[in-house]
Design an enzyme around this catalytic site. Structure first.
Site, PDB file in Angstrom:
ATOM      1  N   THR A 116       0.838  -1.192   0.000  1.00  0.00           N
ATOM      2  CA  THR A 116       0.000   0.000   0.000  1.00  0.00           C
ATOM      3  C   THR A 116       0.871   1.239   0.000  1.00  0.00           C
ATOM      4  OG1 THR A 116      -1.759   1.207   1.158  1.00  0.00           O
ATOM      5  CG2 THR A 116      -0.179   0.053   2.541  1.00  0.00           C
ATOM      6  N   GLY A 146      -1.435   4.895   6.905  1.00  0.00           N
ATOM      7  CA  GLY A 146      -2.493   4.639   7.889  1.00  0.00           C
ATOM      8  C   GLY A 146      -2.878   3.167   7.913  1.00  0.00           C
ATOM      9  N   GLU A 149      -4.866  -0.746 -10.573  1.00  0.00           N
ATOM     10  CA  GLU A 149      -6.220  -0.993 -10.042  1.00  0.00           C
ATOM     11  C   GLU A 149      -7.159  -1.162 -11.225  1.00  0.00           C
ATOM     12  OE1 GLU A 149      -7.912   0.917  -6.739  1.00  0.00           O
ATOM     13  OE2 GLU A 149      -6.038   0.977  -5.613  1.00  0.00           O
ATOM     14  N   ASP A 169      -7.384  -3.573  -0.274  1.00  0.00           N
ATOM     15  CA  ASP A 169      -8.232  -2.664  -1.051  1.00  0.00           C
ATOM     16  C   ASP A 169      -9.502  -2.392  -0.256  1.00  0.00           C
ATOM     17  OD1 ASP A 169      -8.562  -1.033  -3.298  1.00  0.00           O
ATOM     18  OD2 ASP A 169      -9.905  -2.477  -4.219  1.00  0.00           O
ATOM     19  N   PHE A 193      -7.552   8.162   9.072  1.00  0.00           N
ATOM     20  CA  PHE A 193      -7.199   8.739   7.765  1.00  0.00           C
ATOM     21  C   PHE A 193      -8.411   8.637   6.859  1.00  0.00           C
ATOM     22  CE2 PHE A 193      -6.307   4.234   7.584  1.00  0.00           C
ATOM     23  CZ  PHE A 193      -6.776   3.846   6.341  1.00  0.00           C
TER      24      PHE A 193
HETATM   25  P1  ITT Z   1      -3.420   2.034  -1.662  1.00  0.00           P
HETATM   26  O1  ITT Z   1      -4.307   1.777  -2.859  1.00  0.00           O
HETATM   27  O2  ITT Z   1      -2.002   2.360  -2.030  1.00  0.00           O
HETATM   28  O3  ITT Z   1      -3.510   0.964  -0.616  1.00  0.00           O
HETATM   29  P2  ITT Z   1      -5.410   4.028  -0.988  1.00  0.00           P
HETATM   30  O4  ITT Z   1      -5.500   4.960   0.193  1.00  0.00           O
HETATM   31  O5  ITT Z   1      -5.733   4.609  -2.329  1.00  0.00           O
HETATM   32  O6  ITT Z   1      -3.941   3.388  -0.941  1.00  0.00           O
HETATM   33  P3  ITT Z   1      -7.747   2.297  -1.233  1.00  0.00           P
HETATM   34  O7  ITT Z   1      -7.867   2.419  -2.710  1.00  0.00           O
HETATM   35  O8  ITT Z   1      -7.992   0.961  -0.633  1.00  0.00           O
HETATM   36  O9  ITT Z   1      -6.314   2.774  -0.720  1.00  0.00           O
HETATM   37  O10 ITT Z   1      -8.676   3.311  -0.486  1.00  0.00           O
HETATM   38  C1  ITT Z   1      -9.855   3.788  -1.037  1.00  0.00           C
HETATM   39  C2  ITT Z   1     -10.225   5.076  -0.356  1.00  0.00           C
HETATM   40  O11 ITT Z   1     -10.793   4.762   0.909  1.00  0.00           O
HETATM   41  C3  ITT Z   1      -9.076   6.044  -0.094  1.00  0.00           C
HETATM   42  O12 ITT Z   1      -9.614   7.338  -0.317  1.00  0.00           O
HETATM   43  C4  ITT Z   1      -8.734   5.828   1.373  1.00  0.00           C
HETATM   44  O13 ITT Z   1      -8.271   7.015   1.986  1.00  0.00           O
HETATM   45  C5  ITT Z   1     -10.076   5.405   1.938  1.00  0.00           C
HETATM   46  N1  ITT Z   1      -9.935   4.452   3.030  1.00  0.00           N
HETATM   47  C6  ITT Z   1      -9.426   3.200   2.973  1.00  0.00           C
HETATM   48  N2  ITT Z   1      -9.457   2.617   4.171  1.00  0.00           N
HETATM   49  C7  ITT Z   1     -10.005   3.526   5.018  1.00  0.00           C
HETATM   50  C8  ITT Z   1     -10.289   3.536   6.375  1.00  0.00           C
HETATM   51  O14 ITT Z   1      -9.984   2.508   7.167  1.00  0.00           O
HETATM   52  N3  ITT Z   1     -10.854   4.618   6.902  1.00  0.00           N
HETATM   53  C9  ITT Z   1     -11.139   5.686   6.143  1.00  0.00           C
HETATM   54  N4  ITT Z   1     -10.896   5.782   4.850  1.00  0.00           N
HETATM   55  C10 ITT Z   1     -10.321   4.704   4.277  1.00  0.00           C
END
Ligand code: ITT
Length: 203
Positions: free
Chosen positions: A6, A10, A30, A59, A162
């Site tokens: 990732t 966070g 993705e 994800d 986050f």
């Molecule tokens: P990676 O793909 O590199 O893991 P990312 O932050 O883009 O980083 P995701 O595509 O899984 O990861 O995240 C989708 C969105 O959801 C992204 O805007 C994150 O900040 C948010 N998100 C993911 N998990 C979360 C959580 O536990 N609490 C709040 N927001 C979250």
């Protein structure tokens, strides 16, 4: 050492409450898909090929009931383009503010796994959505672990966590008002990590 794939620190902070892992900040492709499992499985194959070590892709997405599941797989794009406060205002215009957060962890170490109780992606669905360049990944199984939490979209509160945490409320508290430990105890990611941790310890 297990590589937690990732770009989001966070996520790694939360994962380290369950396991030893190294962050592998690899920006995997993705694929466009409504199913987080297919996106994560495809990413895990690509990350495994890149790392050559066991990998775990994470994800996640926010699915708002009254918006037909939007932003779902596009949650990251919606955060970057609209921002969480505009997503919140969009939901505030609806009567129903309920939502789910989902997390899919996809593990790949090049070996095969037994399916039960968690699914194994044997890759046809991911490959169907991918382009020819990833055909060489064909056949590498990926084990999937899923977690969901139900909640409500509210005006932002809290400084922790986050992403969408400040606007996602679970039983009266937003996830940004929780410590990492408290969030893990109820969150989509915490549930998926607990399942994975148990399975991985056996392995
Ligand atoms: P990676 O793909 O590199 O893991 P990312 O932050 O883009 O980083 P995701 O595509 O899984 O990861 O995240 C989708 C969105 O959801 C992204 O805007 C994150 O900040 C948010 N998100 C993911 N998990 C979360 C959580 O536990 N609490 C709040 N927001 C979250």
């Amino acid at each position: 050492m297990l590589q937690y794939v990732t770009t989001n620190e966070g996520k790694v902070r939360e994962a380290r409450e369950y396991m030893d892992c190294e962050q592998f900040a690899y920006d995997y492709t993705e694929i466009q898909h409504v199913d987080l499992g297919a996106i994560a499985a495809h990413g895990a194959r690509e990350a495994y090929r890149e790392a050559g070590n066991p990998v775990l892709v994470d994800d996640a997405g926010l699915f708002v009931d009254s918006l037909g599941g939007f932003p779902g797989p596009y949650s990251s794009y919606a955060e970057d383009t609209l921002g969480i406060e505009r997503v919140q205002r969009l939901v505030a215009g609806e009567e129903d503010h309920r939502a789910s957060f989902r997390c899919v962890l996809a593990y790949c170490d090049g070996a095969d796994f037994a399916a039960s109780p968690d699914p194994v992606d044997r890759d046809e669905r991911a490959l169907a959505a991918a382009d020819g360049e990833h055909q060489s990944d064909s056949g590498v199984p990926v084990k999937l672990f899923e977690g969901t939490v139900r909640g409500r979209i509210v005006s932002p509160r809290g400084d922790g966590g986050f992403g969408y945490d400040p606007i996602f409320e679970h039983e009266g508290t937003t996830m940004a008002e929780m410590s990492t430990e408290e969030k893990n105890a109820i969150s989509h990611r915490g549930r998926a990590l607990a399942k994975f941790g148990e399975w991985f310890a056996e392995r």
